[in-house]
Design an enzyme around this catalytic site. Sequence first.
Site, PDB file in Angstrom:
ATOM      1  N   SER A  18      12.022   7.194 -45.960  1.00 35.57           N
ATOM      2  CA  SER A  18      11.299   6.043 -46.496  1.00 35.57           C
ATOM      3  C   SER A  18      11.705   4.806 -45.712  1.00 35.57           C
ATOM      4  O   SER A  18      12.867   4.661 -45.322  1.00 35.57           O
ATOM      5  CB  SER A  18      11.635   5.854 -47.983  1.00 35.57           C
ATOM      6  OG  SER A  18      11.234   4.578 -48.429  1.00 35.57           O
ATOM      7  N   ARG A  32     -36.981  20.730 -35.342  1.00 31.54           N
ATOM      8  CA  ARG A  32     -35.732  20.055 -34.996  1.00 31.54           C
ATOM      9  C   ARG A  32     -35.733  18.731 -35.737  1.00 31.54           C
ATOM     10  O   ARG A  32     -36.728  18.027 -35.723  1.00 31.54           O
ATOM     11  CB  ARG A  32     -35.595  19.853 -33.482  1.00 31.54           C
ATOM     12  CG  ARG A  32     -35.304  21.164 -32.735  1.00 31.54           C
ATOM     13  CD  ARG A  32     -35.112  20.970 -31.239  1.00 31.54           C
ATOM     14  NE  ARG A  32     -34.059  20.025 -30.960  1.00 31.54           N
ATOM     15  CZ  ARG A  32     -34.165  19.048 -30.040  1.00 31.54           C
ATOM     16  NH1 ARG A  32     -35.264  18.900 -29.350  1.00 31.54           N
ATOM     17  NH2 ARG A  32     -33.165  18.227 -29.840  1.00 31.54           N
TER      18      ARG A  32
END
Length: 457
Positions: free
Chosen positions: A292, A331
Amino acid sequence: MTAVDPVESDAGLLAPGWAGSAAQAATGDTAYLRALLDAEAALTRAQASLGLVPARAAAAVDAAADAARFDVRSIALRARSGGNPVIPLVADLTKAVGEEFGPYVHRGATSQDIVDTATMLVASRTLDPVLADLERTQSALARLAARHRDTVLPGRTLTQHAVPTTFGLKAAGWRSLVLDARDRVSAVRDSLPAQLGGAAGTLAAFTAFGTESAEAGGGRVPGDPRALTAAYACELGLAEPLLPWHTLRTPVADLAGALAFTAGALGKTAADVLTLSRTEIGELAEGIGGGSSAMPHKANPVRATLVAAAARRAPHLAATLYAAMAAEDERPAGAWHSEWEPLRDLLRAVGGAARDAAELTEGLQVNTDAMRAHLGLTRGLIVSERLAAELAPVLGRTRARQLLTRAAERTVTEDRPLLDVLREEPDLADLDLADLTDPARYSGAAGALTDRALERS
């Protein structure tokens, strides 16, 4: 102060889950560029194998299709004009091949053929290390399950102590999910298909170019135009599709599903580790916890944290890919384009999670003393289910329930062990109450279930 280069590579500064992983290397811009070039070169080789283009053309495209020769940033910027990177890439590749054989680059293909095929190559190359990491994880979990087959700890339901279970069964359950993920990922990897359909999925241009080549005396038209698709897939090591899948997005949806499942499967292990490694529980710990910036005493479960983060992101990424299945016409505009970034993010998230899960499980520390101590936190009430079953034939179901309810209340209010309270009941004088209230003697078929789970290879 050093000026920031506005054209930085994606190094993963905010993505510790996949930074430095095999998935990052397999999905980066350079890797994608390499896959696009591989798709282009394989197409020319496949056409040459069928006599549709000169063999020298295939050799020329192969030689030119070297990712180091191309400026990926320039291609990315020029892709804006046409909406995809293949258009500028083909222009650059054609120039690199040279005037004689340049016309054979990308012959008959459409941009989506190349992007989809490259995406399948990228996925395949990413899934190989994912599968290797899943194998590491399942092996580590198998060892944990065997070692702790009979290590009893509290089973928890809805966050509360329920009945005893074993850590071996818990680890075997984690492993079962990992094996399920492995099987799904393996099946998807083996089914990833090449894409070849031409402008609208009819293969028309390939036939037209083949006819032209044949008339020039340089080739022949295959009797079945699908022969080119088969040859193309073979060149790439991908599966041959039944049909062009420009708007039939099963391959992407299946990939999304397998990846999201894998993230969730690994996330289950991470969620349990995060809970059981809490300071006040301490039944598990990562082998090397993270530090930490503010609290020197902390050893955070970082690997589990990163896996849990991936598990939370994956479903949303997969949802975008499923939404893209509703693609219009032959498409689509937008649906296909929407897949690119979330699919890469999903591959990276799962690739990183698989790496972290392997490291997590291989180094996981099990505190059996804490597990044993926690069995006594309810002062014996954790075995109330067993007592109800054992006392019902002796006292009758209603009377047994009344006695146990009263005994449980006294255990809590008087802060005494349930065993001591029950010993004061005259009707129970002939029973081995020490055995009946021992949590370690009430793990059911946990051992047998663990053995059964470990039989799965």
